[in-house]
Structures are given as C-alpha cells and as structure tokens.
Design a protein around this motif. Structure first.
Motif, mmCIF file in Angstrom:
data_model
loop_
_atom_site.group_PDB
_atom_site.id
_atom_site.type_symbol
_atom_site.label_atom_id
_atom_site.label_comp_id
_atom_site.label_asym_id
_atom_site.label_seq_id
_atom_site.Cartn_x
_atom_site.Cartn_y
_atom_site.Cartn_z
ATOM 1 N N SER A 1 0.809 -1.223 0.000
ATOM 2 C CA SER A 1 0.000 0.000 0.000
ATOM 3 C C SER A 1 0.841 1.271 0.000
ATOM 4 N N GLY A 2 2.097 1.152 -0.339
ATOM 5 C CA GLY A 2 2.890 2.355 -0.500
ATOM 6 C C GLY A 2 4.227 2.336 0.185
ATOM 7 N N GLY A 3 4.540 1.252 0.860
ATOM 8 C CA GLY A 3 5.826 1.173 1.517
ATOM 9 C C GLY A 3 6.981 1.087 0.533
ATOM 10 N N MET A 4 6.696 0.612 -0.669
ATOM 11 C CA MET A 4 7.720 0.539 -1.711
ATOM 12 C C MET A 4 7.114 1.087 -2.998
ATOM 13 N N PRO A 5 7.873 1.899 -3.711
ATOM 14 C CA PRO A 5 7.330 2.438 -4.963
ATOM 15 C C PRO A 5 7.282 1.383 -6.057
ATOM 16 N N VAL A 6 6.128 1.245 -6.662
ATOM 17 C CA VAL A 6 5.978 0.357 -7.799
ATOM 18 C C VAL A 6 5.221 1.150 -8.846
ATOM 19 N N ASP A 7 5.946 1.599 -9.859
ATOM 20 C CA ASP A 7 5.314 2.459 -10.843
ATOM 21 C C ASP A 7 5.395 1.882 -12.245
ATOM 22 N N ASP A 8 5.616 0.584 -12.335
ATOM 23 C CA ASP A 8 5.762 -0.016 -13.657
ATOM 24 C C ASP A 8 4.542 -0.821 -14.083
ATOM 25 N N GLY A 9 3.403 -0.588 -13.445
ATOM 26 C CA GLY A 9 2.174 -1.255 -13.841
ATOM 27 C C GLY A 9 2.032 -2.669 -13.315
ATOM 28 N N ASP A 10 2.807 -3.055 -12.340
ATOM 29 C CA ASP A 10 2.728 -4.396 -11.767
ATOM 30 C C ASP A 10 1.410 -4.545 -11.016
ATOM 31 N N GLU A 11 0.540 -5.427 -11.509
ATOM 32 C CA GLU A 11 -0.770 -5.636 -10.892
ATOM 33 C C GLU A 11 -0.658 -6.133 -9.453
ATOM 34 N N ALA A 12 0.440 -6.775 -9.120
ATOM 35 C CA ALA A 12 0.594 -7.350 -7.792
ATOM 36 C C ALA A 12 0.447 -6.301 -6.697
ATOM 37 N N CYS A 13 0.947 -5.103 -6.922
ATOM 38 C CA CYS A 13 0.886 -4.086 -5.873
ATOM 39 C C CYS A 13 -0.554 -3.791 -5.487
ATOM 40 N N ASN A 14 -1.400 -3.503 -6.442
ATOM 41 C CA ASN A 14 -2.792 -3.171 -6.128
ATOM 42 C C ASN A 14 -3.563 -4.363 -5.594
ATOM 43 N N SER A 15 -3.413 -5.498 -6.229
ATOM 44 C CA SER A 15 -4.185 -6.665 -5.813
ATOM 45 C C SER A 15 -3.747 -7.185 -4.447
ATOM 46 N N LEU A 16 -2.436 -7.178 -4.183
ATOM 47 C CA LEU A 16 -1.974 -7.624 -2.867
ATOM 48 C C LEU A 16 -2.416 -6.658 -1.770
ATOM 49 N N THR A 17 -2.526 -5.378 -2.084
ATOM 50 C CA THR A 17 -3.050 -4.416 -1.109
ATOM 51 C C THR A 17 -4.467 -4.805 -0.707
ATOM 52 N N LEU A 18 -5.294 -5.111 -1.684
ATOM 53 C CA LEU A 18 -6.677 -5.489 -1.388
ATOM 54 C C LEU A 18 -6.750 -6.790 -0.598
ATOM 55 N N ILE A 19 -5.986 -7.788 -1.020
ATOM 56 C CA ILE A 19 -6.024 -9.094 -0.349
ATOM 57 C C ILE A 19 -5.543 -8.983 1.089
#
Length: 116
Positions: free
Chosen positions: A37-55
């Motif tokens: 949810s923002g602890g590490m920058p992920v700006d390359d469109g990796d779906e894992a960041c958003n989906s893992l935040t929700l899960i």
C-alpha cells in the motif's frame, strides 16, 4: 533491479517469515500490506501491488474487525501466502490467484462485462 522486482522480493521475504514461524501470521501480513500500500514504490504497472493491497488489507481487517474469527483469518493468511509463493512470477497464474482470492474468497464484485 526495478521497483517491481524489489517489491516482489520484499513480499516473498515477509511471506517466507510467515510460513516458517510458529507465531501469528498477523504481523508479517501487516508488513506485506504496508509494502503493497505504498511502503515501496511500484510504478511499472505491476498488478501485484494493487491486488496484494486489497487481499492483505482484507485479511488483516478481518482480524481487527472480527477478533472472534482470528483463527479462520490466520488460516486464510497462511493459505494466501503459500499460494502466492507458488504462483509468483507466472503472470497468468498470478491473474488466476488474484481473481480467486479477490472475488471467490474475499467477495469483491467482478466488473460487469462491457455492454455493446
């Protein structure tokens, strides 16, 4: 190594700790949530960041909002961690993982198909 690689390595490390410990999975789950949810920058469109935040947000909220169901929530955390470590890196398998966890297990509504 790009941001996505660093993010995924950090998540793998937290989940490995969760699976190799007799302690509650709640603290490592919070760490995964923080990374996603923002602890590490992920700006390359990796779906894992958003989906893992929700899960992981849903799984940690489960314990916080319904403490009487902690055992069930923790079982789901361990299962989610184990399954992620199995599919991580295979984008097709990851998509199936996200779909199953978000919609079938955690109850998020699927987007309606486009109307023509």
């Amino acid at each position: 190594m790009d941001d996505s690689d660093a993010f995924r390595a950090a998540v793998r490390a937290r989940l490995a700790v969760m699976l190799n410990s007799d302690a509650s999975p709640y603290e490592p789950a919070l760490e995964v949530l923080g990374l996603a949810s923002g602890g590490m920058p992920v700006d390359d469109g990796d779906e894992a960041c958003n989906s893992l935040t929700l899960i992981w947000g849903e799984l940690t909220d489960w314990i916080e909002l319904r403490p009487s169901e902690t055992d069930q929530a923790e079982t789901h955390m361990v299962t989610a961690a184990r399954e992620w470590l199995t599919v991580e890196g295979d984008r097709e398998a990851e998509g199936q993982y996200f779909d199953r966890w978000l919609h079938d297990i955690l109850g998020y509504e699927r987007a309606a198909p486009p109307q023509h």
